[in-house]
Enzyme design. Structure first.
Site, PDB file in Angstrom:
ATOM      1  N   GLU A   1      28.624  60.809  88.759  1.00  0.00           N
ATOM      2  CA  GLU A   1      27.902  59.534  88.708  1.00  0.00           C
ATOM      3  C   GLU A   1      27.376  59.246  87.301  1.00  0.00           C
ATOM      4  OE1 GLU A   1      27.237  62.367  90.105  1.00  0.00           O
ATOM      5  OE2 GLU A   1      25.227  62.474  90.971  1.00  0.00           O
ATOM      6  N   ARG A   2      27.526  60.236  86.372  1.00  0.00           N
ATOM      7  CA  ARG A   2      26.998  60.010  85.028  1.00  0.00           C
ATOM      8  C   ARG A   2      27.984  59.275  84.120  1.00  0.00           C
ATOM      9  NH1 ARG A   2      24.377  65.771  83.873  1.00  0.00           N
ATOM     10  NH2 ARG A   2      25.190  66.362  85.900  1.00  0.00           N
TER      11      ARG A   2
ATOM     12  N   SER B   1      28.715  72.729  88.452  1.00  0.00           N
ATOM     13  CA  SER B   1      27.846  73.894  88.251  1.00  0.00           C
ATOM     14  C   SER B   1      28.002  74.884  89.410  1.00  0.00           C
ATOM     15  CB  SER B   1      26.399  73.437  88.110  1.00  0.00           C
ATOM     16  OG  SER B   1      26.040  72.656  89.223  1.00  0.00           O
TER      17      SER B   1
ATOM     18  N   CYS C   1      32.824  73.775  79.714  1.00  0.00           N
ATOM     19  CA  CYS C   1      32.747  75.003  80.507  1.00  0.00           C
ATOM     20  C   CYS C   1      33.408  76.162  79.764  1.00  0.00           C
ATOM     21  CB  CYS C   1      33.396  74.816  81.860  1.00  0.00           C
ATOM     22  SG  CYS C   1      35.158  74.626  81.744  1.00  0.00           S
TER      23      CYS C   1
END
Ligand code: NAD
Length: 498
Positions: free
Chosen positions: A176-177, A226, A281
């Protein structure tokens, strides 16, 4: 201002959930769009469309399916600049880095072009008297992908390209970012000729994710994000009988042996540690020089490089990295730096006070460098996900193997050395999923597979490459006897190959 709804049944649709969230422009801190936080009903609508469209898509021969991806690649190339610009504005990474994000996704689409070959089964003639066996791969049906903010082009493509090439219909729940690029990719797939309903994007937060986890028509879920959320999705998805693979967070070490070429190593370390503001990551977040002399030499070269990193808005082609994704992310990273200081690590470079002139409300911070970090500190154990590098001084090679092996994350690791023996032994023994030898970010090429170990990966297959075809298909094995009229009489013992 853009309002992102959903992409369902081949159309951009407005959300009816009544919930929205701000999408920021990290370079100046303004709100550049609103994104819908979808409801269970909207997810249901997307799945219904996918389910209706999937059988015809699965029946489309694999070469024709591949041709649509070929056209899609042309369209991504046509729109590359605009996609990179949008990506950089919503994420904060620089334009060259945004282009890399797109390209690493494109490479997996290129892999998916081989689907006619990749989907081939096996055949044994004469496994018994008149008996032939063959195995075939069939799509699962409707599958879903839930993706993180940090690679809004690459990871959606890692998910939907192999899944759709295998004949599945796909529901994408992007971060959603930064949902702008995933929405555009879905539009481009439609323009390339993908039938409506095969790729749907449902924006949202936990409500949509939970609806995906519980939906009985969704057969498989691929997640990247995450580790705490990865574990949650893996447990709940598996409990609901779905095939699930979840890729989580990381703490990637770079081992620097005394014989390493230090100039080459520092170049590699600075890019891998601070590129994309450390929001990768596979970013290197721990440097492990072996021996005090190596550590001292490393720090001497590293400190001025970190002090002179060029931070800038994503629109600045000369910037090394840009702002963090949100103000909350910035505060979280700064808080970790504070924790490190309190834990007794030596803050050799403090970038917390950095202000970007002309962009004072952007989410910027400078590079931070810790020395004398120890394995009991939170800044060592936890993923910071920002431009913060920790140096842990190892006494010897054994300690350098043990540190990443005993860390609870196991995504990537690198060793820099001129000693082939040491490199070979390290690669064989280290308990981490992806290893680089004089390569700082060992993200495998698209025809291998990507996956971390321990808390970095849940499930037993990796993403992209041949594993993705295994993950998104189920195997059927057919045992046949011709001529069917062979008469052996009734047999009551277990049939065997006599
Ligand atoms: P995140 O876990 O916050 O979000 C990932 C996805 O999960 C998003 O789509 C989000 O909407 C959803 N989500 C968030 N909270 C949820 C909840 N409580 N319930 C259900 N769904 C929820 O991750 P992020 O901040 O977007 O991405 C950064 C993380 O992703 C880092 O930990 C990074 O290491 C990891 N990552 C891993 C890989 C990999 O392949 N191992 C690749 C890229 C990023």
């Amino acid at each position: 201002m853009d309002h992102y709804g959903h992409f369902i049944g081949g159309k951009n649709v407005k959300s009816t959930s009544g919930r929205e969230q701000d999408v920021f422009q990290p370079l100046d801190g303004t709100v550049r769009a609103k994104v819908a936080l979808g409801s269970k009903a909207e997810l249901d609508a997307a799945v219904a469309n996918a389910k209706a469209a999937q059988p015809a898509w699965a029946a489309t021969n694999p070469q024709r399916r591949a041709r649509i991806f070929m056209k899609f690649l042309e369209l991504v190339a046509r729109d590359n600049d605009a996609l990179a610009e949008l990506l950089a504005r919503e994420h904060g990474k620089t334009i060259p880095d945004a282009k890399g994000d797109i390209l690493r996704g494109v490479e997996v689409v290129e892999f998916a072009l081989g689907i006619p070959h990749l989907m081939k089964g096996e055949y044994t003639e004469g496994a018994g008297p008149g008996i032939d066996l063959y195995s075939i791969r069939q799509p699962l049906g409707v599958v879903a992908g839930i993706t993180p903010f940090n690679f809004p082009a690459m990871i959606p493509m890692w998910k939907f390209a192999p899944a759709i090439a295998c004949g599945n219909a796909f529901i994408l729940k992007p971060s959603e970012r930064d949902p702008g690029v995933p929405m555009k990719l879905a539009e481009l797939m439609l323009e390339a000729g993908l039938p409506a309903g095969i790729l749907n994007v449902v924006n949202g937060d936990k409500e949509v994710v939970d609806a995906i986890l519980d939906h009985e028509d969704i057969s498989a879920i691929g997640f990247v994000g995450s580790s705490s959320i990865a574990q949650y999705i893996y447990s709940r998805g598996c409990a609901n009988g779905k095939r699930v693979q979840c890729f989580g967070g990381a703490k990637n070490h770079m081992i620097i042996m005394p014989d390493a070429d230090l100039d080459q190593t520092v170049d590699a370390l600075i890019g891998a540690g601070y590129g994309a503001a450390g929001e990768r990551c596979m970013a290197v977040s721990v440097a492990v020089p072996v021996g005090q002399a190596t550590a001292d030499r490393l720090m001497e070269k590293l400190i001025p490089r970190v002090e002179n990193l060029k931070i800038g808005p994503s629109t600045d082609p000369a910037a090394d990295f840009g702002p963090l994704v949100t103000k909350a992310a910035l505060e979280r990273v700064k808080n970790y730096v504070e924790i490190g200081v309190k834990e007794g690590a030596k803050l050799a470079v403090d970038g917390r006070g950095f202000k970007m002139q002309g962009y004072e409300d952007g989410f910027y911070m400078g590079g931070c460098l810790f020395d004398n970090v120890t394995s009991d500190m939170r800044i060592y154990k936890e993923e910071i996900f920002g431009p913060v590098l920790s140096v842990v001084r190892a006494h010897d090679f054994e300690e350098a193997v043990r540190l990443p092996s005993e860390h609870e994350y196991g995504n990537g690791v690198a060793i820099f050395t001129r000693d082939g023996d040491a490199a070979r032994e390290f690669a064989a023994r280290v308990q981490v999923g992806m290893v680089g030898i004089n390569v700082p970010i060992p993200v495998p090429v698209s025809y291998y597979t990507f996956g971390g170990w321990k808390k970095s990966g849940f499930g037993d297959l990796n993403q992209y490459g041949p594993d993705s075809v295994r993950f998104y298909t189920k195997t059927k094995t057919v045992t046949s006897r011709w001529p069917s009229g062979v008469k052996e009489g009734a047999e009551f013992a277990m049939p065997t190959m006599k």
